[in-house]
Motif scaffolding. Structure first.
Motif, PDB file in Angstrom:
ATOM      1  N   LEU A 166       1.853   3.031   6.553  1.00 48.96           N
ATOM      2  CA  LEU A 166       2.152   3.105   5.126  1.00 48.96           C
ATOM      3  C   LEU A 166       1.284   2.149   4.316  1.00 48.96           C
ATOM      4  CD1 LEU A 166       6.046   3.385   5.129  1.00 48.96           C
ATOM      5  CD2 LEU A 166       4.432   5.118   4.375  1.00 48.96           C
ATOM      6  N   ASP A 167       0.933   1.019   4.919  1.00 44.39           N
ATOM      7  CA  ASP A 167       0.098   0.048   4.212  1.00 44.39           C
ATOM      8  C   ASP A 167      -1.287   0.601   3.912  1.00 44.39           C
ATOM      9  OD1 ASP A 167       2.175  -1.740   4.375  1.00 44.39           O
ATOM     10  OD2 ASP A 167       1.459  -2.626   6.254  1.00 44.39           O
ATOM     11  N   ILE A 175      -1.847   3.767   3.049  1.00 49.26           N
ATOM     12  CA  ILE A 175      -1.749   4.929   2.177  1.00 49.26           C
ATOM     13  C   ILE A 175      -1.917   4.521   0.718  1.00 49.26           C
ATOM     14  CG2 ILE A 175      -0.297   6.873   1.498  1.00 49.26           C
ATOM     15  CD1 ILE A 175      -1.160   6.868   4.436  1.00 49.26           C
ATOM     16  N   ALA A 223      -1.320   4.236  -3.136  1.00 47.04           N
ATOM     17  CA  ALA A 223      -0.036   4.079  -3.821  1.00 47.04           C
ATOM     18  C   ALA A 223       0.506   5.413  -4.344  1.00 47.04           C
ATOM     19  CB  ALA A 223      -0.168   3.079  -4.965  1.00 47.04           C
ATOM     20  N   TYR A 237       4.437  10.614   1.262  1.00 47.27           N
ATOM     21  CA  TYR A 237       4.296  10.319   2.684  1.00 47.27           C
ATOM     22  C   TYR A 237       5.636   9.871   3.254  1.00 47.27           C
ATOM     23  CZ  TYR A 237       2.370   8.487   7.052  1.00 47.27           C
ATOM     24  OH  TYR A 237       2.100   8.254   8.376  1.00 47.27           O
ATOM     25  N   LYS A 238       6.320   8.985   2.532  1.00 45.32           N
ATOM     26  CA  LYS A 238       7.630   8.507   2.981  1.00 45.32           C
ATOM     27  C   LYS A 238       8.633   9.647   3.059  1.00 45.32           C
ATOM     28  CE  LYS A 238       7.350   3.723   1.314  1.00 45.32           C
ATOM     29  NZ  LYS A 238       7.913   2.735   0.351  1.00 45.32           N
ATOM     30  N   GLN A 284       2.187   7.336  -1.459  1.00 45.92           N
ATOM     31  CA  GLN A 284       3.175   6.712  -0.594  1.00 45.92           C
ATOM     32  C   GLN A 284       4.550   7.381  -0.680  1.00 45.92           C
ATOM     33  OE1 GLN A 284       3.583   2.513  -0.493  1.00 45.92           O
ATOM     34  NE2 GLN A 284       1.474   2.133   0.136  1.00 45.92           N
TER      35      GLN A 284
END
Length: 351
Positions: free
Chosen positions: A203-204, A206, A208, A214-215, A211
């Motif tokens: 996630l770091d 990806i 902003a 993606y989540k 994110q």
């Protein structure tokens, strides 16, 4: 202990009769219905021997005999006749499957419904290894300015669609870019790899703006993989348990219904590590699982791409029509294992 050919025939007669009538059968009835050339005394001796061997029991001193769980196992393994599906049964199956089925939920629901309809028993269908499914594509389909439908396509079908609210007005251009991003991020990977312990660290990396989506996909996959044991188990015809003579007793009926309600308890019983296409569990808790009521569970596995993906079957009394049940399950298992199931005409049953 070896069982003679005559004993096998008499045992088969007892089981066939009990499956049909649910009533104990006496030596005189066996002689009249099945073995006119054998004396009643001989049949009585054979019945007594079969009882000593653990294949029959006599509920009451004056009653006839009924089969035990061990008798049903021998019956399925060796004695029962092969039964062909009728034209009407084949037609019923084709009515459910001669259409394009792509969503996993629909596959499970259709499978459970058709099995219950044909066998008149409580049926079950489940996915067993969804975590090994490979992602083919992920799409966010715009519903309105801030809501989208998430469609995750795998090599074994479409996972449950999920609606997500992005909380802001989102342009079509954003959806186009998101679809390209999520497909590149997830395609070609197994669900298990995506939701593994190291997955969240990505996630770091990806951007902003991506994110949130993606989540969202990550959460759907994680919930699906971890909860699929229960969520992807479909029961159909639970009330049919109450139609069986064995469960007119309220205590026995309640035990069966409680078992069906407790899906987490039922899942490990249904799933088998065996490679057999047809799995039979019959008897009480020592055979089926701790705390389970007396019943029979017959399941058939199906595969996709060479992977065992799940199964389907029936749950009911030990006294069930095994030739019919196994013929139905075997046929449906082969249909579901066809890589193009639901998109081609199902074959006629083999002679």
């Amino acid at each position: 202990m070896a069982i003679s050919g005559r004993k096998e025939k008499i045992l088969q007669a007892v089981i066939d009769s009990y499956i049909t009538t649910a009533a104990p059968i006496s030596s005189s009835e066996i002689k009249d219905k099945y073995f006119d050339a054998i004396s009643s005394a001989t049949i009585r001796n054979e019945l007594a021997a079969l009882e000593d061997m653990g294949y029959l029991v006599q509920p009451h001193t004056s009653a006839g005999r009924i089969p035990t769980a061990e008798a049903y196992r021998l019956y399925v393994e060796k004695l029962m006749p092969r039964r062909k599906l009728s034209r009407q049964e084949l037609s019923t199956i084709k009515r459910y499957f001669n259409r394009k089925i792509t969503e996993i939920d629909d596959v499970l629901k259709s499978t459970a419904k058709v099995i219950s309809e044909i066998t008149n028993l409580t049926s079950v269908a489940y996915m067993g290894n969804i975590e090994t499914a490979v992602i083919k594509s992920v799409k966010f389909v715009k519903i309105d300015e801030s809501t989208a439908l998430v469609i995750i396509v795998t090599d074994v079908g479409i996972l449950k669609d999920a609606t997500v609210n992005l909380g802001v007005d989102v342009s079509q251009d954003f959806f186009d870019r998101v679809n390209q991003f999520v497909t590149e991020a997830f395609a070609g990977r197994q669900i298990l790899d995506i939701v593994g312990a190291k997955a969240e660290k990505t996630l770091d990396e990806i951007k902003a703006e991506y994110q949130a989506v993606y989540k969202t996909v990550y959460k759907i996959l994680k919930n699906y993989a971890h909860d699929e044991a229960v969520s992807d188990l479909v029961l159909e015809g639970s009330a049919k348990i109450l139609e069986q003579p064995e469960y007119t007793n309220l205590t026995k009926a309640k035990a069966m219904l409680d078992m069906l309600d407790a899906k987490k308890q039922l899942v490990p019983v249904l799933k088998s590590n065996d490679d057999f296409s047809i799995n039979l569990k019959i008897g009480k808790d020592n055979e089926i699982g701790q705390g389970m009521p007396e019943c029979a569970i017959v399941t058939a596995t199906f595969s996709q791409g060479g992977k065992n993906m799940g199964g389907a079957g029936v749950i009911g009394p030990m006294r069930m029509d095994y030739p019919k049940v196994i013929s139905v399950l075997d046929y449906i298992s082969k249909a579901l294992s066809n890589p193009e199931y639901g998109q081609i005409g199902l074959p006629e049953e083999e002679e």
